[in-house]
Design an enzyme around this catalytic site. Sequence first.
Site, PDB file in Angstrom:
ATOM      1  N   ASN A  23     -10.084  -3.166   2.153  1.00  0.00           N
ATOM      2  CA  ASN A  23      -9.726  -3.161   0.726  1.00  0.00           C
ATOM      3  C   ASN A  23     -10.990  -2.936  -0.098  1.00  0.00           C
ATOM      4  OD1 ASN A  23      -6.934  -3.654   0.859  1.00  0.00           O
ATOM      5  ND2 ASN A  23      -7.228  -5.859   1.013  1.00  0.00           N
ATOM      6  N   HIS A  64       0.834  -1.222   0.000  1.00  0.00           N
ATOM      7  CA  HIS A  64       0.000   0.000   0.000  1.00  0.00           C
ATOM      8  C   HIS A  64       0.864   1.265   0.000  1.00  0.00           C
ATOM      9  CE1 HIS A  64      -3.779  -2.216   0.708  1.00  0.00           C
ATOM     10  NE2 HIS A  64      -3.023  -3.020   1.422  1.00  0.00           N
TER      11      HIS A  64
END
Length: 488
Positions: free
Chosen positions: A128, A55
């Site tokens: 997510n 990320h």
Amino acid sequence: MNEPNHLTNSNGCPIADNQNSLTAGERGPVLMQDFQLLEQMQHFNRERIPERVVHAKGSGAYGTFTVTNPIPQYTKAKFLSEAGKQTDVFLRFSTVAGEKGAADAERDVRGFAVKFYTEQGNWDLVGNNTPVFFIRDPYKFQPFIHSQKRNPKTNLRDPNMQWDFWSLNPESLHQITILFSDRGLPASYRHMNGYGSHTFSFINEDGERVWCKFHFKTKQGVKCLSDEESANTMGLDRESHQRDLYNAIERGDYPQWRVCVQIMTQQQAEQFQWNPFDLTKVWPHDQFPLIDIGTLELNRNPENYFAEVEEAAFTPSAFVPGIGASPDKVLQARLMSYPDAHRYRLGTNYHQIPVNQPRCPVMNYQRDGAMSMGYGGSSPNYYPNSYEDTPKEAPEYKEPAMRLGNVAADRFDSREEDNYTQAGMLWRVLDEDHKERTANAIASVLGQADSEIQKRQLCHFFRADQDYGERVAQKLGIEVDASMLPSS
Ligand code: NDP
């Protein structure tokens, strides 16, 4: 006082010339004495902090969560308690596998991490854009990520590594199917759903626990790119999702998501056809319908990307009363690994960075560490302590035990175990001189503590051995009274 528009160095001293180095003669060399030049070079060398391993590339914005449908039957979380109640949020979107400079439009899972600044502390839902994940056991996370990043020899992303791992771990198939479906290429961050993915607990005022999952359904509609569109977008604009989000908010076109939950009772969990804590599984909607609880809107761009997006730190262990963990193994590992990553990336006081600071008072006994801003001031730094105006436990917030088969996960009180017998046995082993030396050594230090503390400690000596208590009391010059003696 400096004029407000005066350029200064980091110490606040005005700078007269910020364009010409201090040199010995017009043609140099440069002098060590030009401290501001050195400072500028040195600070520049330290501008980067460790990149997130996953990320790394992200976009963030502030916004508001508004309750539409309170669910007190399931959770006592205060920020969810009334229709219309609003809570500030910060949301960071991200791609997962690429580095900080990766293109936004790559095929990848997207991070969807929301920080709710509630009146009872920050609640972070670190999810997510997919309701499941590639693995169900945290042992596999690090090797999985290695397989999706760069080949150690070629430094290239490597389909052979990716599919080698996936084909050896068929629990990844559900997530692979989503990743290679249209939703693996979201048109923008605004046009995708978010999911908490894990199973969590809701706990109500009566201490009853149900399991829950969180869903954020985009009100902009799901929109995806084709492979061709993705390739064209990346060729023209590596920051397509950042640009889309930033521009939408700047023009007042605030993106919104319906926030929904699914609820599963503990009894339903026992009868569910799959393990309800398996991160590779969803709970089918027809069995566990979505319940709307609120709306999330993003309506303010950060002022400083580094301070607010790069230094944003989300951790799945940031819960508030009424919301808790579940036995999901991957969640359990993330409870530790996320704060650990932040300590490495930002330092042990990452909570004190403004974007991460709770909006309610923080009162505990953690102190110091690199870059501490003096949190805690002069108040005691240990617990329990004898002082009135120090932070105290609030037992009314205790979570109910979590049933795990034949045992329960709970906080078992060990304070009432036998604390005295063996200390007394040791006292009686000591010879007369040794007892004297020990009592003197104790009294010389204990005698410097407050009288209340001396008396409290004498009670413990008496419970170990009558002679032990009497001897220390005599050295301290304290008259023994019945309240110090164990009741027979
Ligand atoms: P339903 O038949 O009730 O609903 C289908 C779901 O599929 C909708 O949520 C829809 O999202 C979603 N969907 C459609 N296309 C895709 C895609 N390419 N990638 C991911 N999700 C997609 O579903 P069930 O609950 O019976 O579950 C069936 C499958 O749907 C699951 O295996 C899962 O892959 C997927 N799904 C299920 C969710 C759940 O929590 N049950 C959540 C998200 C996906 P939308 O509403 O936006 O159209």
